[in-house]
Design an enzyme around this catalytic site. Structure first.
Site, mmCIF file in Angstrom:
data_model
loop_
_atom_site.group_PDB
_atom_site.id
_atom_site.type_symbol
_atom_site.label_atom_id
_atom_site.label_comp_id
_atom_site.label_asym_id
_atom_site.label_seq_id
_atom_site.Cartn_x
_atom_site.Cartn_y
_atom_site.Cartn_z
ATOM 1 N N GLU A 16 -6.213 -41.916 25.667
ATOM 2 C CA GLU A 16 -6.091 -43.404 25.423
ATOM 3 C C GLU A 16 -4.998 -43.766 25.075
ATOM 4 O O GLU A 16 -4.377 -42.941 24.123
ATOM 5 C CB GLU A 16 -7.182 -43.766 24.473
ATOM 6 N N ARG A 107 -17.524 -55.145 21.734
ATOM 7 C CA ARG A 107 -17.495 -56.409 20.895
ATOM 8 C C ARG A 107 -16.341 -56.675 20.294
ATOM 9 O O ARG A 107 -15.907 -57.914 20.463
ATOM 10 C CB ARG A 107 -18.700 -56.145 19.987
ATOM 11 N N GLY A 108 -15.570 -55.838 19.790
ATOM 12 C CA GLY A 108 -14.372 -56.125 19.135
ATOM 13 C C GLY A 108 -14.900 -56.338 17.634
ATOM 14 O O GLY A 108 -15.928 -56.386 17.112
ATOM 15 N N TYR A 148 -21.153 -44.362 17.846
ATOM 16 C CA TYR A 148 -20.672 -44.113 16.546
ATOM 17 C C TYR A 148 -21.263 -42.740 15.872
ATOM 18 O O TYR A 148 -22.116 -42.930 15.330
ATOM 19 C CB TYR A 148 -20.689 -45.516 15.695
ATOM 20 N N LYS A 168 -27.633 -51.315 24.931
ATOM 21 C CA LYS A 168 -26.170 -51.459 25.772
ATOM 22 C C LYS A 168 -26.300 -50.759 26.874
ATOM 23 O O LYS A 168 -26.075 -51.093 27.862
ATOM 24 C CB LYS A 168 -25.116 -50.927 24.616
ATOM 25 N N GLN A 179 -16.643 -43.345 18.754
ATOM 26 C CA GLN A 179 -15.669 -43.286 17.719
ATOM 27 C C GLN A 179 -15.057 -42.077 17.363
ATOM 28 O O GLN A 179 -15.717 -41.198 17.616
ATOM 29 C CB GLN A 179 -16.098 -43.767 16.632
HETATM 30 P P1 FAD Z 1 -21.719 -53.439 19.308
HETATM 31 O O1 FAD Z 1 -22.446 -52.467 20.440
HETATM 32 O O2 FAD Z 1 -21.904 -54.694 19.458
HETATM 33 O O3 FAD Z 1 -22.084 -52.962 17.824
HETATM 34 C C1 FAD Z 1 -21.655 -53.712 16.545
HETATM 35 C C2 FAD Z 1 -22.696 -53.576 15.644
HETATM 36 O O4 FAD Z 1 -23.893 -54.270 16.104
HETATM 37 C C3 FAD Z 1 -23.479 -52.268 15.391
HETATM 38 O O5 FAD Z 1 -23.591 -52.161 14.255
HETATM 39 C C4 FAD Z 1 -24.758 -52.222 16.039
HETATM 40 O O6 FAD Z 1 -25.644 -51.430 15.529
HETATM 41 C C5 FAD Z 1 -24.907 -53.596 15.923
HETATM 42 N N1 FAD Z 1 -25.713 -54.001 17.341
HETATM 43 C C6 FAD Z 1 -25.399 -54.099 18.438
HETATM 44 N N2 FAD Z 1 -26.150 -54.727 19.354
HETATM 45 C C7 FAD Z 1 -27.113 -55.238 18.829
HETATM 46 C C8 FAD Z 1 -28.373 -56.104 19.047
HETATM 47 N N3 FAD Z 1 -28.648 -56.233 20.296
HETATM 48 N N4 FAD Z 1 -28.824 -56.356 17.750
HETATM 49 C C9 FAD Z 1 -28.635 -56.008 16.694
HETATM 50 N N5 FAD Z 1 -27.578 -55.292 16.159
HETATM 51 C C10 FAD Z 1 -26.986 -54.925 17.414
HETATM 52 N N6 FAD Z 1 -11.450 -52.581 19.273
HETATM 53 C C11 FAD Z 1 -10.732 -53.352 19.755
HETATM 54 O O7 FAD Z 1 -10.291 -54.461 19.447
HETATM 55 N N7 FAD Z 1 -9.828 -52.976 20.970
HETATM 56 C C12 FAD Z 1 -10.260 -51.925 21.659
HETATM 57 O O8 FAD Z 1 -9.532 -51.529 22.705
HETATM 58 C C13 FAD Z 1 -11.060 -50.873 21.101
HETATM 59 N N8 FAD Z 1 -11.402 -49.703 21.781
HETATM 60 C C14 FAD Z 1 -12.298 -48.806 21.235
HETATM 61 C C15 FAD Z 1 -12.856 -47.703 22.070
HETATM 62 C C16 FAD Z 1 -13.787 -46.975 21.553
HETATM 63 C C17 FAD Z 1 -14.317 -45.673 22.362
HETATM 64 C C18 FAD Z 1 -14.508 -47.282 20.009
HETATM 65 C C19 FAD Z 1 -15.471 -46.485 19.609
HETATM 66 C C20 FAD Z 1 -14.039 -48.393 19.483
HETATM 67 C C21 FAD Z 1 -13.012 -49.319 19.858
HETATM 68 N N9 FAD Z 1 -12.767 -50.345 19.453
HETATM 69 C C22 FAD Z 1 -11.867 -51.252 19.734
HETATM 70 C C23 FAD Z 1 -13.537 -50.780 18.127
HETATM 71 C C24 FAD Z 1 -14.664 -51.632 18.408
HETATM 72 O O9 FAD Z 1 -14.455 -52.912 18.907
HETATM 73 C C25 FAD Z 1 -15.302 -51.962 17.084
HETATM 74 O O10 FAD Z 1 -15.870 -50.619 16.534
HETATM 75 C C26 FAD Z 1 -16.307 -52.882 16.608
HETATM 76 O O11 FAD Z 1 -16.860 -53.213 15.436
HETATM 77 C C27 FAD Z 1 -17.810 -52.585 17.390
HETATM 78 O O12 FAD Z 1 -17.614 -52.628 18.849
HETATM 79 P P2 FAD Z 1 -18.802 -52.491 19.792
HETATM 80 O O13 FAD Z 1 -18.784 -52.627 21.089
HETATM 81 O O14 FAD Z 1 -19.440 -50.862 19.522
HETATM 82 O O15 FAD Z 1 -20.061 -53.173 19.093
#
Ligand code: FAD
Length: 296
Positions: A16, A107-108, A148, A168, A179
């Site tokens: 990455e 999501r971010g 995570y 998802k 993560q």
């Molecule tokens: P989600 O999958 O939406 O989850 C977020 C929270 O919401 C979790 O607690 C989950 O349990 C909950 N949730 C999800 N879906 C639902 C639902 N339908 N109903 C109720 N609760 C729900 N950040 C950046 O800004 N740029 C990047 O390039 C970046 N790259 C990353 C790469 C990796 C491999 C990882 C692991 C993280 C990265 N991140 C990046 C960080 C990431 O954006 C954050 O960890 C963010 O807080 C969560 O993103 P997510 O897509 O996992 O969220």
């Protein structure tokens, strides 16, 4: 090529990188990093989107360069919490125009210092973005998502986090990248519990070697991951010796990777932090083990 196609045949090795913070920064040094990473023959290189203040606008450009000029598959990260649907469409169209076939849909984090009105958001979760991309670009992208091992900080527990993860995957995430984690047991727990819920896509392990004592603390805090007693003790002991911390970090990550490969991991994703020498040190230590993973 879609990463899901590669994962059907073998476990992957990937890296990455992140774009520079400034919009007009020269990309020469990043491209030098990519040349060095290319020597290690990765299956793909992913490019972050707006992480830690990096410039969002350059992700597509860099992912395109990796794919079209360096001949390595690229994965463009894309976040949605602060974006409108039109912006997301634009980025996806740009990626498609440049033949980038893989998107890590995220999501971010919620913007700091800015009030967010839930009702005004176009996207609430990573799964919304996965669904949106599939709806608008039917079959054109391989879409993946994050997960995570230490449980996402906003989830109340693993079960709740995994039920969200299932949404998802049901929305079309074809593989997942974790993560960072420093305790492999959390990865194994995640995989075991995910499989019980019917989450059957490959789960690639995200490894970030410790490079200095401060970054260990920061990363653990930022990513919400626990630091095993063994690792924190070693880092505390050699706090004043940066070179020793680097050696410890490389050895610790190498040990994590050997253990993961031994236990049949779907892939290893190294968060290189744009430092190819760290990835190189790991690779030179275990070339045969990594070859085994790649040909499994
Ligand atoms: P989600 O999958 O939406 O989850 C977020 C929270 O919401 C979790 O607690 C989950 O349990 C909950 N949730 C999800 N879906 C639902 C639902 N339908 N109903 C109720 N609760 C729900 N950040 C950046 O800004 N740029 C990047 O390039 C970046 N790259 C990353 C790469 C990796 C491999 C990882 C692991 C993280 C990265 N991140 C990046 C960080 C990431 O954006 C954050 O960890 C963010 O807080 C969560 O993103 P997510 O897509 O996992 O969220």
């Amino acid at each position: 090529m879609k990463i899901s196609e590669i994962l059907k045949k073998k476990a992957t090795i990937s890296f990455e990188v992140f774009p520079p913070k400034s919009k007009n920064a020269n990309l020469a040094s990043l491209y030098k990093t990519i040349v060095e990473l290319a020597d290690l023959n990765p299956d793909f290189i992913s490019v972050t989107y707006g992480a830690a203040g990096s410039e969002k606008g350059r992700t597509a450009e860099i992912a395109s360069k990796i794919k079209n000029d360096f001949g390595i598959e690229s994965v463009a990260h894309l976040t949605c919490i602060s974006s409108k649907k039109e912006e997301v469409l634009e980025v996806c169209q740009e990626l498609r125009d440049h033949h980038v076939e893989n998107i890590l849909a995220l999501r971010g984090d919620y913007p700091k210092n800015k009030e967010v009105k839930e009702e005004e958001l176009d996207f609430h979760y990573g799964s919304d973005l996965v669904e949106f991309i599939h709806e608008n670009f039917d079959g054109e992208f391989c879409v993946s998502g994050a997960c995570y091992p230490d449980v996402h900080e906003e989830a109340r527990n693993l079960k709740e986090d995994l039920l969200a993860l299932k949404k998802k995957v049901d929305a079309g995430a074809e593989y997942l990248i974790t993560q960072i984690f420093y305790d492999n047991q959390y990865y194994y727990r995640l995989v075991k519990e995910a499989r019980k819920l019917g989450i059957n896509v490959p789960i690639i392990a995200g490894i970030m070697p410790v490079t200095n004592a401060k970054s260990l603390k920061n990363n653990a805090k930022m990513c919400g991951c626990s630091v095993p007693y063994e690792l924190s003790t070693m880092v505390e002991k050699y706090y004043e010796y940066p070179e020793a911390i680097k050696e410890i970090g490389i050895n610790y990550a190498t040990h994590q990777i050997i253990d993961l490969i031994t236990n049949g991991v779907d892939g290893i994703h190294i968060y290189t932090m744009n430092r190819p020498e760290i990835a190189k040190s790991i690779f030179t230590g275990i070339p045969t083990v990594l070859r085994e993973l790649n040909h499994a």
